[in-house]
Write a protein that holds these residues in place. Sequence first.
Motif, PDB file in Angstrom:
ATOM      1  N   ASN A  58       0.856  -1.192   0.000  1.00 38.00           N
ATOM      2  CA  ASN A  58       0.000   0.000   0.000  1.00 38.00           C
ATOM      3  C   ASN A  58       0.892   1.243   0.000  1.00 38.00           C
ATOM      4  OD1 ASN A  58       0.563   0.736   2.912  1.00 38.00           O
ATOM      5  ND2 ASN A  58      -0.307  -1.318   3.171  1.00 38.00           N
ATOM      6  N   GLY A  59       0.252   2.404  -0.086  1.00 38.97           N
ATOM      7  CA  GLY A  59       1.014   3.642  -0.178  1.00 38.97           C
ATOM      8  C   GLY A  59       1.659   4.060   1.133  1.00 38.97           C
ATOM      9  N   THR A  60       1.081   3.624   2.255  1.00 34.53           N
ATOM     10  CA  THR A  60       1.682   3.909   3.560  1.00 34.53           C
ATOM     11  C   THR A  60       2.998   3.147   3.697  1.00 34.53           C
ATOM     12  OG1 THR A  60      -0.577   4.020   4.402  1.00 34.53           O
ATOM     13  CG2 THR A  60       1.174   4.029   6.031  1.00 34.53           C
ATOM     14  N   ASP A  61       2.956   1.858   3.397  1.00 31.37           N
ATOM     15  CA  ASP A  61       4.183   1.055   3.437  1.00 31.37           C
ATOM     16  C   ASP A  61       5.225   1.614   2.476  1.00 31.37           C
ATOM     17  OD1 ASP A  61       2.983  -0.643   5.236  1.00 31.37           O
ATOM     18  OD2 ASP A  61       2.734  -2.316   3.835  1.00 31.37           O
ATOM     19  N   VAL A  86      -3.589  11.063   6.786  1.00 32.40           N
ATOM     20  CA  VAL A  86      -2.866  10.702   8.013  1.00 32.40           C
ATOM     21  C   VAL A  86      -1.806   9.642   7.720  1.00 32.40           C
ATOM     22  CG1 VAL A  86      -4.407   8.856   8.836  1.00 32.40           C
ATOM     23  CG2 VAL A  86      -3.234  10.350  10.486  1.00 32.40           C
ATOM     24  N   ALA A  87      -1.990   8.921   6.635  1.00 29.98           N
ATOM     25  CA  ALA A  87      -1.053   7.860   6.251  1.00 29.98           C
ATOM     26  C   ALA A  87       0.373   8.368   6.119  1.00 29.98           C
ATOM     27  CB  ALA A  87      -1.497   7.245   4.915  1.00 29.98           C
ATOM     28  N   THR A  88       0.545   9.588   5.617  1.00 29.50           N
ATOM     29  CA  THR A  88       1.896  10.137   5.427  1.00 29.50           C
ATOM     30  C   THR A  88       2.628  10.170   6.760  1.00 29.50           C
ATOM     31  OG1 THR A  88       0.924  11.575   3.728  1.00 29.50           O
ATOM     32  CG2 THR A  88       3.169  12.070   4.416  1.00 29.50           C
ATOM     33  N   GLU A 161       8.983  11.978  -2.421  1.00 30.65           N
ATOM     34  CA  GLU A 161       7.772  12.578  -2.971  1.00 30.65           C
ATOM     35  C   GLU A 161       6.601  11.625  -2.721  1.00 30.65           C
ATOM     36  OE1 GLU A 161      10.112  13.587  -6.927  1.00 30.65           O
ATOM     37  OE2 GLU A 161       8.122  14.532  -6.949  1.00 30.65           O
ATOM     38  N   ASP A 162       5.632  12.045  -1.947  1.00 36.13           N
ATOM     39  CA  ASP A 162       4.420  11.254  -1.727  1.00 36.13           C
ATOM     40  C   ASP A 162       3.475  11.548  -2.898  1.00 36.13           C
ATOM     41  OD1 ASP A 162       1.984  10.153  -1.006  1.00 36.13           O
ATOM     42  OD2 ASP A 162       2.022  10.885   1.059  1.00 36.13           O
ATOM     43  N   CYS A 163       3.474  10.618  -3.856  1.00 32.33           N
ATOM     44  CA  CYS A 163       2.706  10.785  -5.102  1.00 32.33           C
ATOM     45  C   CYS A 163       1.386  10.016  -5.063  1.00 32.33           C
ATOM     46  CB  CYS A 163       3.533  10.300  -6.288  1.00 32.33           C
ATOM     47  SG  CYS A 163       5.091  11.159  -6.503  1.00 32.33           S
ATOM     48  N   ALA A 164       0.885   9.713  -3.868  1.00 33.87           N
ATOM     49  CA  ALA A 164      -0.324   8.887  -3.753  1.00 33.87           C
ATOM     50  C   ALA A 164      -1.533   9.524  -4.429  1.00 33.87           C
ATOM     51  CB  ALA A 164      -0.641   8.640  -2.277  1.00 33.87           C
ATOM     52  N   GLN A 165      -1.491  10.847  -4.638  1.00 35.14           N
ATOM     53  CA  GLN A 165      -2.618  11.533  -5.287  1.00 35.14           C
ATOM     54  C   GLN A 165      -2.181  12.144  -6.619  1.00 35.14           C
ATOM     55  OE1 GLN A 165      -4.592  14.240  -2.562  1.00 35.14           O
ATOM     56  NE2 GLN A 165      -4.794  12.667  -0.983  1.00 35.14           N
ATOM     57  N   ALA A 166      -1.016  11.779  -7.102  1.00 42.99           N
ATOM     58  CA  ALA A 166      -0.430  12.571  -8.205  1.00 42.99           C
ATOM     59  C   ALA A 166       0.173  11.727  -9.320  1.00 42.99           C
ATOM     60  CB  ALA A 166       0.621  13.516  -7.642  1.00 42.99           C
ATOM     61  N   PHE A 185       3.827   5.686  -4.188  1.00 38.79           N
ATOM     62  CA  PHE A 185       2.502   5.682  -4.811  1.00 38.79           C
ATOM     63  C   PHE A 185       1.578   4.757  -4.032  1.00 38.79           C
ATOM     64  CE2 PHE A 185       5.429   6.939  -8.062  1.00 38.79           C
ATOM     65  CZ  PHE A 185       4.743   7.898  -8.794  1.00 38.79           C
ATOM     66  N   SER A 186       0.319   5.138  -3.969  1.00 38.65           N
ATOM     67  CA  SER A 186      -0.752   4.272  -3.466  1.00 38.65           C
ATOM     68  C   SER A 186      -1.635   3.886  -4.643  1.00 38.65           C
ATOM     69  CB  SER A 186      -1.597   5.022  -2.435  1.00 38.65           C
ATOM     70  OG  SER A 186      -2.825   4.329  -2.200  1.00 38.65           O
ATOM     71  N   PHE A 187      -2.073   2.646  -4.639  1.00 39.40           N
ATOM     72  CA  PHE A 187      -3.056   2.220  -5.643  1.00 39.40           C
ATOM     73  C   PHE A 187      -4.397   1.872  -4.993  1.00 39.40           C
ATOM     74  CE2 PHE A 187       1.167   0.655  -7.361  1.00 39.40           C
ATOM     75  CZ  PHE A 187       1.367   1.774  -8.164  1.00 39.40           C
ATOM     76  N   THR A 190      -9.625   4.412  -5.025  1.00 35.62           N
ATOM     77  CA  THR A 190     -10.077   5.722  -5.533  1.00 35.62           C
ATOM     78  C   THR A 190      -8.945   6.569  -6.118  1.00 35.62           C
ATOM     79  OG1 THR A 190      -9.759   6.722  -3.368  1.00 35.62           O
ATOM     80  CG2 THR A 190     -11.971   5.886  -3.862  1.00 35.62           C
ATOM     81  N   LYS A 191      -7.705   6.118  -6.030  1.00 40.72           N
ATOM     82  CA  LYS A 191      -6.597   6.961  -6.521  1.00 40.72           C
ATOM     83  C   LYS A 191      -6.630   7.027  -8.054  1.00 40.72           C
ATOM     84  CE  LYS A 191      -5.229   7.178  -2.252  1.00 40.72           C
ATOM     85  NZ  LYS A 191      -4.430   7.896  -1.308  1.00 40.72           N
ATOM     86  N   ASN A 192      -5.851   7.948  -8.621  1.00 46.31           N
ATOM     87  CA  ASN A 192      -5.862   8.099 -10.084  1.00 46.31           C
ATOM     88  C   ASN A 192      -5.502   6.790 -10.778  1.00 46.31           C
ATOM     89  OD1 ASN A 192      -5.683  10.741  -8.894  1.00 46.31           O
ATOM     90  ND2 ASN A 192      -5.384  11.541 -10.968  1.00 46.31           N
TER      91      ASN A 192
HETATM   92  C1  LIG Z   1      -3.832   7.453  -0.006  1.00 43.00           C
HETATM   93  C2  LIG Z   1      -2.665   8.184   0.520  1.00 43.00           C
HETATM   94  C3  LIG Z   1      -1.626   7.555   1.210  1.00 43.00           C
HETATM   95  C4  LIG Z   1      -1.692   6.140   1.696  1.00 43.00           C
HETATM   96  O1  LIG Z   1      -1.974   5.173   0.787  1.00 43.00           O
HETATM   97  P1  LIG Z   1      -2.609   3.763   1.249  1.00 43.00           P
HETATM   98  O2  LIG Z   1      -2.472   2.948   0.000  1.00 43.00           O
HETATM   99  O3  LIG Z   1      -4.004   4.002   1.654  1.00 43.00           O
HETATM  100  O4  LIG Z   1      -1.761   3.254   2.347  1.00 43.00           O
HETATM  101  C5  LIG Z   1      -0.505   8.290   1.556  1.00 43.00           C
HETATM  102  N1  LIG Z   1      -0.432   9.592   1.266  1.00 43.00           N
HETATM  103  C6  LIG Z   1      -1.417  10.260   0.631  1.00 43.00           C
HETATM  104  C7  LIG Z   1      -1.255  11.710   0.330  1.00 43.00           C
HETATM  105  C8  LIG Z   1      -2.576   9.570   0.246  1.00 43.00           C
HETATM  106  O5  LIG Z   1      -3.562  10.244  -0.376  1.00 43.00           O
END
Ligand SMILES: *Cc1c(COP(=O)(O)O)cnc(C)c1O
Length: 370
Positions: A58-61, A86-88, A161-166, A185-187, A190-192
């Motif tokens: 996941n994107g947190t890991d 909050v994951a960041t 770079e936290d690209c989870a939304q980008a 990246f998070s997949f 709902t992400k892009n």
């Molecule tokens: C979704 C998200 C995460 C975490 O991703 P998960 O896959 O839910 O663990 C981290 N940072 C941002 C900015 C996010 O939007």
Amino acid sequence: MIPQANPGAGYRALKAEIDEAVARALASGWYVLGQEGRAFEAEFAAWLGLPHAIGCGNGTDAIALSLRGLGVGPGRSVVTVSHTAVATVAAIEMAGATPLLIDIDPVHYTMDPDALRRALEDPPPGVPPIGAVVVVHLYGQPADLDRIVPLCREHNVAVIEDCAQAHGARLHGRRAGTFGDAATFSFYPTKNLGALGDGGAVAVPDADLAGRIAALRQYGWRKHYISDEIGVNSRLDELQAAILRVKLAHLDACNARRRAIAAAYSVAIEGGPLAAPNIRDGAEPVFHLYVARAAQRDAVQARLKEAGIGTGIHYPVPVHLQPAYAGRIKTGPGGCPQTEAASREILSLPLYPELTDEQVAAVCAGLRGL
Ligand SMILES: *Cc1c(COP(=O)(O)O)cnc(C)c1O
């Protein structure tokens, strides 16, 4: 009601292709870290423009693994924004490091480079030395990397770079994720770029770092059954990798559709109580979310609901004020006043590529009627 997000529509739009990919992965007899995962990692890295991508759970890991791979853990602080998922922040503590939360620039909702400079030059007393900055490209808009990356280099601090939304956002023509030492990246569905379950990835320019992160995601193994260091279990499974390969091929078109919908909203919103989001000079955002702003946010949200338009708030409570963090996690010099103000006024409108033209027109009519 037009929902604010709709991952089911994302599946139905590509159902035949996804079903075929899932059937192929099921028939392969290999379900974790196999050829779908390897193929996705190669295709995703090539799409992004970096030599290495490592799938994970996941994107947190992805953030925690990047920090650990870069050697940033106990005894180090990591600077990020309070205005984020909050994951960041959870990921920083998972890596054993100490979060230091700073404010945003109120125009773009991303890290304020002046707040970062103050934190680097004059950190609050008692915080461990700063080892890394996690810069979040919130809502699909690149942060001010022109100022943030040189500041980090000057202070010898790693940039994640936290690209989870980008996924796919660009700054000066270059993809977000290719400016720092690691991109995460998070997949989440709902992400892009969304799987149909959990998934994540780290992309890096450096081969040694890639090898270290690949080992850390599976018990610290470089050779099977031999742990070189203490790792975790955070793997991207074959079903999600097969689905992501299908979705990746459509990602650029989906992002273009998101931008077109956003442009329509920004016209319809003019003159009403909501202010449209601002686009940074030189940026091509991917509108993970379309976040408008109003002083009377709750009243506007109620009126849109009556008009059949679903909305969300991303995020209603800044991380430094949440029960798990308040009073325990330090904020940078000056605190986070812009973050606190934004959290009271922001509103996310429906935005996903499968919105029909009729639905977009209905949202625009609702916006004009405010
Ligand atoms: C979704 C998200 C995460 C975490 O991703 P998960 O896959 O839910 O663990 C981290 N940072 C941002 C900015 C996010 O939007």
